[in-house]
Structure formats: C-alpha cells, structure tokens
Write an enzyme that holds these catalytic residues in place. Structure first.
Site, PDB file in Angstrom:
ATOM      1  N   TRP A 190       0.839  -1.213   0.000  1.00 61.16           N
ATOM      2  CA  TRP A 190       0.000   0.000   0.000  1.00 61.16           C
ATOM      3  C   TRP A 190       0.872   1.261   0.000  1.00 61.16           C
ATOM      4  O   TRP A 190       0.532   2.264  -0.615  1.00 61.16           O
ATOM      5  CB  TRP A 190      -0.905   0.000   1.241  1.00 61.16           C
ATOM      6  N   HIS A 191       2.008   1.175   0.702  1.00 63.17           N
ATOM      7  CA  HIS A 191       2.837   2.376   0.838  1.00 63.17           C
ATOM      8  C   HIS A 191       3.547   2.771  -0.448  1.00 63.17           C
ATOM      9  O   HIS A 191       3.940   3.922  -0.594  1.00 63.17           O
ATOM     10  CB  HIS A 191       3.860   2.208   1.965  1.00 63.17           C
ATOM     11  N   GLY A 192       3.717   1.834  -1.359  1.00 59.97           N
ATOM     12  CA  GLY A 192       4.351   2.260  -2.600  1.00 59.97           C
ATOM     13  C   GLY A 192       4.859   1.121  -3.442  1.00 59.97           C
ATOM     14  O   GLY A 192       4.983  -0.020  -2.979  1.00 59.97           O
ATOM     15  N   PHE A 209       1.812   8.598  -1.349  1.00 61.02           N
ATOM     16  CA  PHE A 209       1.114   7.319  -1.141  1.00 61.02           C
ATOM     17  C   PHE A 209      -0.333   7.377  -1.577  1.00 61.02           C
ATOM     18  O   PHE A 209      -0.853   8.376  -1.929  1.00 61.02           O
ATOM     19  CB  PHE A 209       1.225   6.907   0.321  1.00 61.02           C
TER      20      PHE A 209
END
Lengths: 396, 473
Positions: B321-323, B473
């Site tokens: 999810w963060h990248g 993000f």
C-alpha cells in the site's frame, strides 16, 4: 475542549487573522500577483503546452502570494529571530542561497567549487580582438568576503570563493591576461577588514569600492603605462561628501533572515564635491533611458535610499540595478580614455567612481546583454577593458 | 495544494469558511460547498486527475446503491467483489503497473515498453475510503447515501483527501447527513490545526534537511557512522511530525466543519513493543486492514498457522500500500515478522514486563524500519544500515557531522520531547488543579500556540524546505 471563555476568542482571532491577511494581500498586491501568475502561465505554455500553462499558473500564483503576503518582512524578521534563539549558524535554503554566519557574525553565502576553464577561455578567446584594436585588458579580482586567514566559516562548511578565484587568476595569467588581485591588496591596506563588506550582504561597501578604484588606477599607471588622475584628485576621498544612512540596509543575505539575526547595515553614499557633467544612457533590454546632469543626478537613484524600508536594496543606489549596458559620458573629463567594464554587481559603485577619471565608461553585464560581445568590442574600440568581478560565474 | 502553504491559509481556507458559514445554513448546500471546494483543492496540483476522482465517486456511489439494494441476496457479494476489483484496479494501474512491468522486464518476461505513469495524489487514501463506504453499507454499519454528492463529499473531503487519515464511512456516515459544528468544535479544530502546522513546518521540515543530507551523503559515499545515526533519527522524527502533523491538521479542519475523525496517532514512539507501536502509528490504516482484511480472513479465530498467514498477508499488503518499491514490501514484511515473533514467542510477554528494554527494543527496530522505508533501493537501505553499524569508511564523525549535530541539536531535543506524551501528562496534572490555575495555563498555552502559528507562517513565507512524505502514497 471543555467550554471555556477562550473558545470564542480563539475563533475570532484566527478567522480575523486569516481572512484579514488574505483580503489585505489581495487588495495590496492582487494585480501584481495575477500578473506574475499569468506571466508564468504563458511561459509554461510556451515551454510545455497546456501542462505548462497549468503548472506555470499555479506555481506563479503560489510564489507571488508568498512574496506579497501582508507583513512579509515582519515574518522574515521573526524567522531570523527564531533562528537566532536556536543558535543556528547555517540557515539552509534550496539552491545556492543558504546563509551562513561567519566567525565575526557576518552573513555569507557559500560558494561551491566551480570549473573556471570556460570563463577563462571566453576572456582569453577575446585577446586577439583586444590586440587587433589595441585595447589594454585588466582582470580585477575584487576582494571576497571570506577573507583568507581572517574570516572563518563554521566548522564543517567549506567556502570555495578563494580557491575558485585562485584558479581563475592563474589560468588568466597563463593565457596572457593581466590581473589585479585586490584580495591581496586589501589585506595590506589600512582598511578595517571588519568593515570592508556589509555584514548582511555579499557586496563590498561604497568606501571599499572607492578604495578599489584607487588601487586600480595605481596599478594601471604603474604597470600598464596609463596616466590616470595624476594628481590623485578623483581618487581622494576628501573630494567626496559622505551621506550616511544609519541602520538602513539589509543586504542579500540579511533580507533572507531579517533584522534580528545579524543586525542591520549602515549605507554610505559618496558624492563628488567637485563639478561634474554627465550624460548617461542605460539600456534596459527593450527600453533605453537617457539622463543629463551631474554625477548625483545621473547615477544616484534616490528611490532606493529615501524609503525607510530596510529590505530595499540600497547597494544598487548607484545606477539602480544591474543593466545589460550603461554608457557614461563625462563631459568634464581631463582624460580622453574610453573604458569598457565587464562587470557583475560589484561593478556598480566601482564604475561610478571610475567614471570620474575618464571621458567615456561603458558597462556591459553579460548576464543580461544578449548581443555579440566580440562585435561590440570591435565597434566600440575601447582604450581599456576592465573585468570587475567577485565571481565571474555568478549568474544572478 | 498543501495545508502548509500561504495560499491555503490565507486564500483557500478563508474563502471556504466564509462561503460555508456565511452564505447558507442548509446542510445540503453546505455539503455542496464542501464538495466543490474539495474538488477544486484536489484539482489544484493536477487538474486532470480530478476526472479520476469523479469517476471513482460515480462508480462507488453506484456500487453502494447496488450493494444496498441486493443486501440480503447473493448479488450483493458479487457487486462487492466487482467494486473491490474496480477500485484496486484503478489504484493498481496508476501505482503499480510501471513497477510490475519493470520487474517483469528485468526477468525477461515483459519485452514491451514500460510506461511512466504519473501517480494521482492521495490515490491510496481515497481508494481505501471508497472501499470502506461500500463495505460499510453492505455490513449495515452506515446508511447508503442516496445523493451522489454526499458520496463525493465522503471520498473527496479536502482535509483528509490527500494524506488521510483514512476515514471509515461508519465514522462520518451520520455527520455527512446531519452535523453541527459547535463553538467548542471549531475552537478545538483551530487549536489542532495550529499544532499540526507547527509539527509539520517547524519540526518535520527542519529535520528533513538533516535526513535528506544523510541519504545524499550516503549516495556519494561520504557518510560517517555518526551522520548515519543522526540522519536515521532525524528521519524517524521527520516522518512522525510530517504525517502526524498532517493528521492533526486534517482532524482540526474536519472539526471546523463539524466532522469528527478518529485519531491517527497516539505517541507511537512511547510504545514498548512493535505490537503496541502499530496500535499507536497510522491507526486509521492498521484498523482498516484489521477490519477489512484481517478479520474477514479469520483474524485470531483460526488456528495458529492461519493466524500467522493472516498477519503475514496484512503486513505484506501494508507494505505494498505504501508504494511500488521493494523497500516498502520488505518494510511491511519486516514488521509482519516482528509482530509474529512478539505474538507467538515469549518476547511479547517479556516486553510487557520490562518497560525500558521494551522502549529501547521498539525504538531501535522502528529506526531500522524507517531506513528501509526511506531508502531508494533495498541495496542502499542495507548499505545505510551497515554504515550505522560501523562500516562507514568515512569514520565515526567528521566536521560535517558535528556541524549538523550542533545546528540541529535544539530541534532534535524539542522534537524528541514533543514525540513523547509529556503534554498529555501535564494536561492530566493541570486537570487536577483549580479553575484559576487552569485558566492561567490555558492562557499561556494559547500565547504559545499563537507564537507557534506565527513562526510556522514565518517559515512558510521565508520559503523553507517543505516536502510532504505521505503525498507519495
């Protein structure tokens, strides 16, 4: 938050503050803000089409609101004050505009290492032209604020202004260009080294620029067979009156940190007490202005001196700013010499004082001059060409 | 548009407040004002991405209606599945496609061109909010919104649009339809906003200069061991005050308009274990994964092996999810492994008993995690950690290390103190004092707050370094 008497006060103060600031900013500078935004949008459109238009407008608007916000200078002062409270000596900014407090409490920009070869080649490349028309050439290295063996930067910060200049001078000498290194002269001079530069600016003071003219004249007469000001009249400070503007000036670095961080400078205006008669033509890109009158009337811009705002750049009081080309005709000159001065901002007061000794002085600032320099020299045919730079690579 | 910008503070926010409170009292009209403002706010940085936002709003409104209509039928699950795929697909295309193709290209599977796709700001946040809306409607935890503009307001509301917190639909379902901003709400919103902007501008931005310098030196192989630690600690504090400050601003702005978002941070660096850290850090994200992934997978009600699988899946997804970078995946897995160890070994219980050891253990492991998180590549992360452990060829300290340490010592001390719950303790202590003392303390606090606000504006006007980590993000 529990109900308490401060709630309403907080709301009123906050809303009044943000709404008031917004309204005042728009009323005071709305037009200027929109002008910048539109200019940036057009510039962006030309470079990148619609995407550039959007980006340019948004960036232009954000930047110009920031720069025109009501009370901007007070905020800068507050910023500097907080930096002082935190005992900061290194105020970092993006790009090359970080401000450093040196061992004397004076403010400095940091100079990075620069390869001077291209600049040397540019000057040396013009040597055949100078020889062809019989112009003598002298590169004058002005003093730099980080005076070697005198000024110390904070531990961990290295300034390369001296080593850059050393490289430049050495390579110029090797290329057959005469040089005058005023960094050495100033250390031998009787000047107080703490006062040769403004403490909040990277420029030399008016008095130091005046001193530099005297040093240059001596060098030209001694080493290059000129016969300038033989009676030391124009280079004698007694023939000038000094008008001091006390606590009136924040220089380039000072304007970034405000008046509390390192104090405020005095500015001194030096005006000849002898009679002068000038005609001055300034080429400001597409506009050419012409004035006639004495030294004061033609060269001094009082609109930079009279307002009390310390954020005004008083250093540019001679000429008003750096322009592409300035032509000064000194009608009372004893010497018929024509001098061409390539300069950065250090050349402003220097050229003003130098112009008292010769018939015609032309200033060319290659940061703004877009014509062909070689052709310009051939057309003008100067007797003497001076390069007056603190750092020839400076682009701003 | 950044909250920490003069255009937001003195143009956008005043305009929205004036129109919202000055021109109408009808809830419906106020919602429209907020929605238009939010779309304008979103369009400010990248106008074209507002179309994606509008498509997302339209689609999720439709999914919400369909799921509600067929709630008791099998079709609802079908629409729910399509909704999740739709949302994740949009996010996947913009956020992960280039990364996936790049990796496939490296192993020779993909031979074609790898497109460079610009990332719509905040896509991870509004995707998760959209999913939350439809699932909460399906679960009956919030009423379906009949007006698409209200769905738009929930998904695009500008305070939380770009960097969270991820507001669950059930949290604000009632407030979207009916809310009232009291004087107390508004005042506390202002206080919270100012605290947030202070954290962001006065602490995080300053610390960012040190952290960025450390990682820059590392890339140029000029990093000393001392600077490696200084940079890592600075980044640890930077990311907390960046994201925490943004969350404070978002919560504060929400309150000014009568919305009550849940807390996103609770002094995470006071945690005594990694498990506790994640109960205190980015609470809205971890609770989202808990409620929409972990529990549906069986949560704790399954055997240990499956529990372990569930934890692993959640933390892998958290990382992703963060990248789109291996660093984020390793970062997520790193925490997943640590949480598994704490859960299934004696370590968890031991840490509960030994507070000091727990703090040291947590801070060190979190510090390492932020190095992985911050580095551009995994190899750089590991190399940076090696520098911290003494493999720096530049030695332990040099003049530059001392300069940065000296110049930033005050900020580091202030930030360290501010990252721990001292203010909470002072408040609890003051609550026991007389009303008079409390009033004096409040007055002093307000003066301090005014000072913080003015100093933050001064830094913004000055044009200091102003990055925003969670915008990516």
């Amino acid at each position: 938050m529990k109900k308490n008497p401060y709630q309403r006060v907080i709301i009123i103060l906050f809303c009044t503050f943000i709404i008031g600031t917004g309204i005042m900013t728009i009323l005071n500078s709305g037009q200027a803000i929109m002008k910048v935004a539109c200019t940036e949008a057009i510039k962006g459109y030309k470079e990148q089409g619609i995407k550039g238009l959007e980006d340019g407008f948004i960036k232009g608007l954000e930047t110009s609101i920031n720069e025109n916000i009501v009370g901007r200078t007070s905020y800068i002062n507050l910023y500097g004050l907080s930096a002082k409270w935190l005992n900061k000596h290194y105020i970092q900014e993006e790009g090359s505009n970080s401000v450093v407090k040196d061992s004397r409490g004076h403010l400095e920009f940091i100079t990075r290492p620069v390869d001077m070869k291209p600049y040397v080649e540019e000057i040396v490349g013009l040597k055949p032209v100078f020889e062809e028309i019989g112009s003598k050439v002298l590169y004058i290295q002005t003093p730099v604020k980080v005076i070697e063996d005198y000024v110390k930067m904070p531990q961990g910060i290295t300034d390369y202004s001296n080593s850059n200049s050393d490289q430049l001078l050495q390579e110029l000498e090797e290329g057959g260009i005469a040089t005058l290194d005023l960094r050495q002269n100033i250390k031998r001079s009787s000047l107080n080294l703490d006062e040769v530069f403004y403490k909040t600016d990277h420029h030399w003071t008016t008095e130091t620029a005046f001193w530099a003219v005297g040093e240059t004249k001596d060098y030209l007469n001694r080493e290059m067979d000129f016969y300038l000001d033989p009676h030391n009249f124009f280079t004698d400070s007694h023939n000038y009156k000094k008008i001091q503007y006390k606590n009136s000036f924040l220089g380039s670095q000072g304007r970034r940190v405000g008046k509390y961080y390192a104090g405020v400078d005095d500015y001194t205006l030096m005006l000849p007490t002898f009679d002068t008669e000038y005609s001055v033509k300034i080429n400001k890109h597409d506009i050419i202005s012409e004035t006639e009158g004495n030294f004061e009337e033609t060269l001094v811009k009082y609109y930079l001196l009279r307002p009390k705002d310390i954020f005004i750049n008083r250093y540019a009081a001679y000429f008003g700013a750096d322009f592409a080309e300035v032509i000064i005709n000194n009608k009372y000159s004893e010497s018929p010499l024509k001098v061409l001065i390539f300069k950065d901002s250090y050349g402003l007061p220097f050229s003003a004082f130098f112009s008292t000794m010769v018939a015609e002085t032309r200033l060319l600032d290659t940061r703004y001059y877009t014509g062909n320099v070689e052709q310009y020299i051939k057309d003008y045919q100067p007797d003497l060409v001076l390069y007056v730079f603190k750092s020839i690579n400076t682009q701003t | 548009m950044l909250f920490s910008s003069t255009i937001f503070l003195f143009i956008f926010l005043p305009l929205v407040l004036i129109i919202y409170y000055g021109f109408t009292k009808k809830q419906h009209t106020r919602n429209i004002v907020l929605l238009i403002s939010s779309l304008f706010f979103y369009a400010w940085g990248e106008p074209r991405f507002v179309l994606i936002m509008i498509v997302s709003i339209g689609a999720n409104y439709t999914f919400g209606r369909l799921v509600h209509r067929y709630r008791k039928q099998r079709k609802a699950k079908y629409y729910l599945t399509v909704m999740v795929i739709f949302n994740l697909l949009i996010m996947g295309i913009f956020k992960y496609l280039s990364f996936i193709l790049e990796n496939l290209q490296q192993v020779g599977i993909w031979k074609g061109h790898v497109p460079q796709i610009a990332l719509p700001i905040g896509i991870s946040f509004f995707t998760f909010q959209s999913i939350s809306y439809v699932i909460d409607v399906y679960r009956g935890q919030g009423k379906v919104l009949k007006n698409p503009l209200n769905v738009g307001l929930y998904i695009a509301f500008f305070p939380q649009l770009i960097a969270g917190p991820i507001v669950r639909y059930e949290t604000v379902a009632r407030e979207i339809r009916r809310r009232k901003a009291t004087e107390a709400d508004f005042a506390s919103g202002i206080v919270r906003f100012i605290i947030g902007i202070g954290k962001k501008v006065l602490l995080s931005n300053q610390l960012a200069l040190v952290a960025d310098k450390a990682f820059e030196l590392h890339q140029h192989q000029q990093l000393t061991m001392g600077f490696a630690w200084l940079g890592a600690i600075s980044y640890m504090l930077q990311i907390y005050f960046d994201f925490g400050g943004y969350s404070d601003m978002a919560i504060g702005l929400g309150r000014m308009f009568g919305f009550h978002f849940n807390e996103n941070f609770n002094y995470p660096y006071a945690a005594k274990s990694i498990t506790e850290f994640w109960r205190r850090w980015h609470i809205s994200l971890s609770s989202w994964f808990r409620d929409y992934v972990y529990i549906p997978l069986g949560g704790n009600r399954v055997n240990k092996l499956k529990q372990a699988r569930n934890i692993f899946v959640v933390w892998l997804l958290t990382g992703i999810w963060h990248g789109a970078n291996w660093t984020f995946m390793v970062w997520g897995i790193y925490f997943g492994i640590l949480l598994l160890i704490e859960k299934f070994t004696y370590l968890g219980k031991y840490l509960e008993r030994t507070k000091l050891m727990g703090h040291i253990y947590t801070l060190l492991l979190v510090l390492i995690s932020w190095v992985i998180f911050r580095a551009d590549h995994l190899s750089l992360a590991f190399s940076y950690i090696k520098h911290m452990l003494g493999e720096a060829q530049q030695g332990i300290v040099n003049d530059l290390t001392l300069l940065y340490l000296k110049e930033n010592m005050s900020i580091l001390i202030i930030a360290s103190i501010a990252s721990l719950p001292f203010s909470k303790k002072i408040k609890a202590w003051l609550d026991k004092k007389s009303i008079g003392i409390q009033r004096i303390a409040q007055f002093i606090g307000l003066c301090g707050l005014a000072g913080i606000f003015l100093m933050a504006i001064a830094a913004l006007v000055k044009g200091t370094y102003n990055p925003f980590i969670y915008f990516n993000f």
